[in-house]
Design a protein around this motif. Structure first.
Motif, PDB file in Angstrom:
ATOM      1  N   SER A  99       0.817  -1.207  -0.014  1.00  0.00           N
ATOM      2  CA  SER A  99      -0.042  -0.074   0.141  1.00  0.00           C
ATOM      3  C   SER A  99       0.848   1.278   0.141  1.00  0.00           C
ATOM      4  O   SER A  99       0.621   2.233  -0.829  1.00  0.00           O
ATOM      5  CB  SER A  99      -0.948  -0.012   1.354  1.00  0.00           C
ATOM      6  OG  SER A  99      -1.808   1.046   1.128  1.00  0.00           O
ATOM      7  N   THR A 100       2.062   1.106   0.681  1.00  0.00           N
ATOM      8  CA  THR A 100       2.926   2.331   0.867  1.00  0.00           C
ATOM      9  C   THR A 100       3.641   2.544  -0.539  1.00  0.00           C
ATOM     10  O   THR A 100       3.595   3.722  -1.037  1.00  0.00           O
ATOM     11  CB  THR A 100       3.963   2.232   1.896  1.00  0.00           C
ATOM     12  OG1 THR A 100       3.173   2.223   3.240  1.00  0.00           O
ATOM     13  CG2 THR A 100       4.943   3.323   1.846  1.00  0.00           C
ATOM     14  N   LEU A 171      13.043  12.114  -4.691  1.00  0.00           N
ATOM     15  CA  LEU A 171      11.958  11.225  -5.116  1.00  0.00           C
ATOM     16  C   LEU A 171      12.446  10.083  -5.546  1.00  0.00           C
ATOM     17  O   LEU A 171      11.473   8.960  -5.146  1.00  0.00           O
ATOM     18  CB  LEU A 171      11.109  12.056  -6.196  1.00  0.00           C
ATOM     19  CG  LEU A 171      10.012  11.501  -6.639  1.00  0.00           C
ATOM     20  CD1 LEU A 171       8.899  11.348  -5.228  1.00  0.00           C
ATOM     21  CD2 LEU A 171       9.271  12.502  -7.788  1.00  0.00           C
ATOM     22  N   LYS A 172      13.540   9.720  -6.304  1.00  0.00           N
ATOM     23  CA  LYS A 172      13.841   8.443  -6.663  1.00  0.00           C
ATOM     24  C   LYS A 172      13.971   7.384  -5.329  1.00  0.00           C
ATOM     25  O   LYS A 172      13.554   6.491  -5.233  1.00  0.00           O
ATOM     26  CB  LYS A 172      15.171   8.485  -7.219  1.00  0.00           C
ATOM     27  CG  LYS A 172      15.005   9.217  -8.710  1.00  0.00           C
ATOM     28  CD  LYS A 172      16.514   9.082  -9.310  1.00  0.00           C
ATOM     29  CE  LYS A 172      16.431   9.638 -10.613  1.00  0.00           C
ATOM     30  NZ  LYS A 172      17.820   9.460 -11.498  1.00  0.00           N
ATOM     31  N   ALA A 176      11.693   4.260  -4.595  1.00  0.00           N
ATOM     32  CA  ALA A 176      12.493   3.156  -4.420  1.00  0.00           C
ATOM     33  C   ALA A 176      12.630   2.354  -3.048  1.00  0.00           C
ATOM     34  O   ALA A 176      12.682   1.045  -3.178  1.00  0.00           O
ATOM     35  CB  ALA A 176      14.157   3.541  -4.907  1.00  0.00           C
ATOM     36  N   ALA A 177      12.758   3.035  -1.962  1.00  0.00           N
ATOM     37  CA  ALA A 177      12.843   2.687  -0.631  1.00  0.00           C
ATOM     38  C   ALA A 177      11.563   1.744  -0.386  1.00  0.00           C
ATOM     39  O   ALA A 177      11.397   0.726   0.466  1.00  0.00           O
ATOM     40  CB  ALA A 177      13.036   3.798   0.296  1.00  0.00           C
ATOM     41  N   SER A 178      10.408   2.296  -0.865  1.00  0.00           N
ATOM     42  CA  SER A 178       9.033   1.611  -0.692  1.00  0.00           C
ATOM     43  C   SER A 178       8.856   0.278  -1.485  1.00  0.00           C
ATOM     44  O   SER A 178       8.470  -0.681  -0.843  1.00  0.00           O
ATOM     45  CB  SER A 178       7.883   2.500  -1.139  1.00  0.00           C
ATOM     46  OG  SER A 178       7.780   2.849  -2.421  1.00  0.00           O
ATOM     47  N   LEU A 183       9.721  -5.919  -1.822  1.00  0.00           N
ATOM     48  CA  LEU A 183      10.488  -7.041  -2.030  1.00  0.00           C
ATOM     49  C   LEU A 183      10.797  -7.694  -0.983  1.00  0.00           C
ATOM     50  O   LEU A 183      10.997  -8.871  -0.974  1.00  0.00           O
ATOM     51  CB  LEU A 183      11.654  -6.637  -2.987  1.00  0.00           C
ATOM     52  CG  LEU A 183      11.305  -5.804  -4.337  1.00  0.00           C
ATOM     53  CD1 LEU A 183      12.589  -5.291  -4.909  1.00  0.00           C
ATOM     54  CD2 LEU A 183      10.817  -6.854  -5.109  1.00  0.00           C
ATOM     55  N   ASP A 184      11.388  -7.202   0.184  1.00  0.00           N
ATOM     56  CA  ASP A 184      11.620  -7.723   1.414  1.00  0.00           C
ATOM     57  C   ASP A 184      10.722  -8.245   2.043  1.00  0.00           C
ATOM     58  O   ASP A 184      11.158  -9.426   2.927  1.00  0.00           O
ATOM     59  CB  ASP A 184      12.391  -6.763   2.468  1.00  0.00           C
ATOM     60  CG  ASP A 184      13.394  -6.107   1.653  1.00  0.00           C
ATOM     61  OD1 ASP A 184      14.424  -6.689   0.946  1.00  0.00           O
ATOM     62  OD2 ASP A 184      14.254  -4.929   2.362  1.00  0.00           O
ATOM     63  N   ALA A 185       9.601  -7.832   2.131  1.00  0.00           N
ATOM     64  CA  ALA A 185       8.432  -8.632   2.551  1.00  0.00           C
ATOM     65  C   ALA A 185       8.407  -9.870   2.135  1.00  0.00           C
ATOM     66  O   ALA A 185       7.642 -10.898   2.759  1.00  0.00           O
ATOM     67  CB  ALA A 185       6.967  -7.900   2.465  1.00  0.00           C
TER      68      ALA A 185
END
Length: 278
Positions: A99-100, A171-172, A176-178, A183-185
């Protein structure tokens, strides 16, 4: 090489919960009756041979077996319950991560924004595990994981394309962090596919349960007592405990299933948002 071949330690349940219940319902009292008949036959042979029957025979062994059984059942139920709670927690965390990522994609320019949001929706739809047959074999579970990994493999390339210049570097990083969290989830979800109690341990618990009921019935027959309703009540409680452990370990079958509300709501809101964008 298919990545799914590395997912060979995930738990699968080739036997349905109903079949497990029927087998336990038959096997547990049968073990007590078999022990009783064996003990009764042994008593008759001893008396026919003029030998005395020890009235306290097997008490120490029976007590030790029951104590060991209690310990194993407690640990097994605790581990299964912990896994069930962890499944729900990681699913909620993954839904929140998706969602984030979906919301942060709104900061990107078109056409990358819609492309990334659509890819996230398609990926989220592959994360719902509701079919009982998925866990019937390792191959079926690997196919489910493979479908999800195929959708997952599109996320990062789309992210790189959507955040290419002239998108500002902050903004990148923000977007990208979200996606990295999404992917880590997957790794956390994969961990919950493992069984907290190995098949060898489950077989040991079942064998010890049958042995305890056999010894309980055997002692009653050997000392000349009748097999009373108390033995079958004990068998019934063991049936409930063993079935509860097996039920709790299954994510999509039985009465203790993984709550997918968080992911369902996330997918619904994503579909609604995309339909509004279009």
């Amino acid at each position: 090489m298919e990545t799914t071949i590395y997912y060979d330690q995930v738990a699968h349940f080739p036997i349905s919960l109903r079949t497990v219940a029927i087998c336990l319902l038959v096997a547990l009292p049968t073990a007590a009756v078999s022990g009783f008949l064996t003990g009764k036959h042994r008593r008759a042979n001893l008396l026919a041979a003029g030998m005395p029957v020890d009235q306290v025979v097997g008490e120490t062994t029976l007590g030790a077996v029951l104590a060991l059984l209690s310990l194993l059942l407690a640990f097994s139920f605790g581990n299964a319950l912990s896994l069930a709670q962890e499944r729900k927690a990681v699913l909620v965390q993954e839904a929140a991560a998706i969602s984030t990522g979906f919301l942060r994609a709104d900061y990107l320019p078109e056409p990358g924004r819609t492309k990334l949001k659509t890819a996230l929706l398609e990926y989220a739809e592959t994360r719902l595990l509701t079919d009982q047959e998925t866990f019937r074999s390792l191959e079926a579970l690997q196919r489910f994981i493979g479908t999800s990994l195929e959708a997952q493999s599109k996320l990062w390339p789309i992210t790189l394309g959507a955040t290419s210049d002239p998108v500002p570097p902050p903004l990148k990083t923000f977007v990208a962090a979200s996606i990295n969290e999404v992917l880590d989830a997957h790794l956390d979800r994969t961990r919950t596919f493992s069984n907290p109690v190995s098949h060898v341990t489950q077989s040991m618990i079942l064998s010890l349960t049958l042995a305890s009921l056999f010894l309980l019935g055997n002692r009653a027959g050997l000392v000349g007592r009748e097999l009373t309703w108390r033995t079958f009540v004990f068998s019934g409680f063991l049936f409930v405990v063993l079935l509860s452990i097996s039920d709790t370990m299954r994510a999509v079958e039985g009465s203790v299933t993984t709550d997918t509300t968080a992911m369902n709501v996330t997918i619904f809101e994503m579909r609604l948002a995309l339909s509004g964008d279009s």
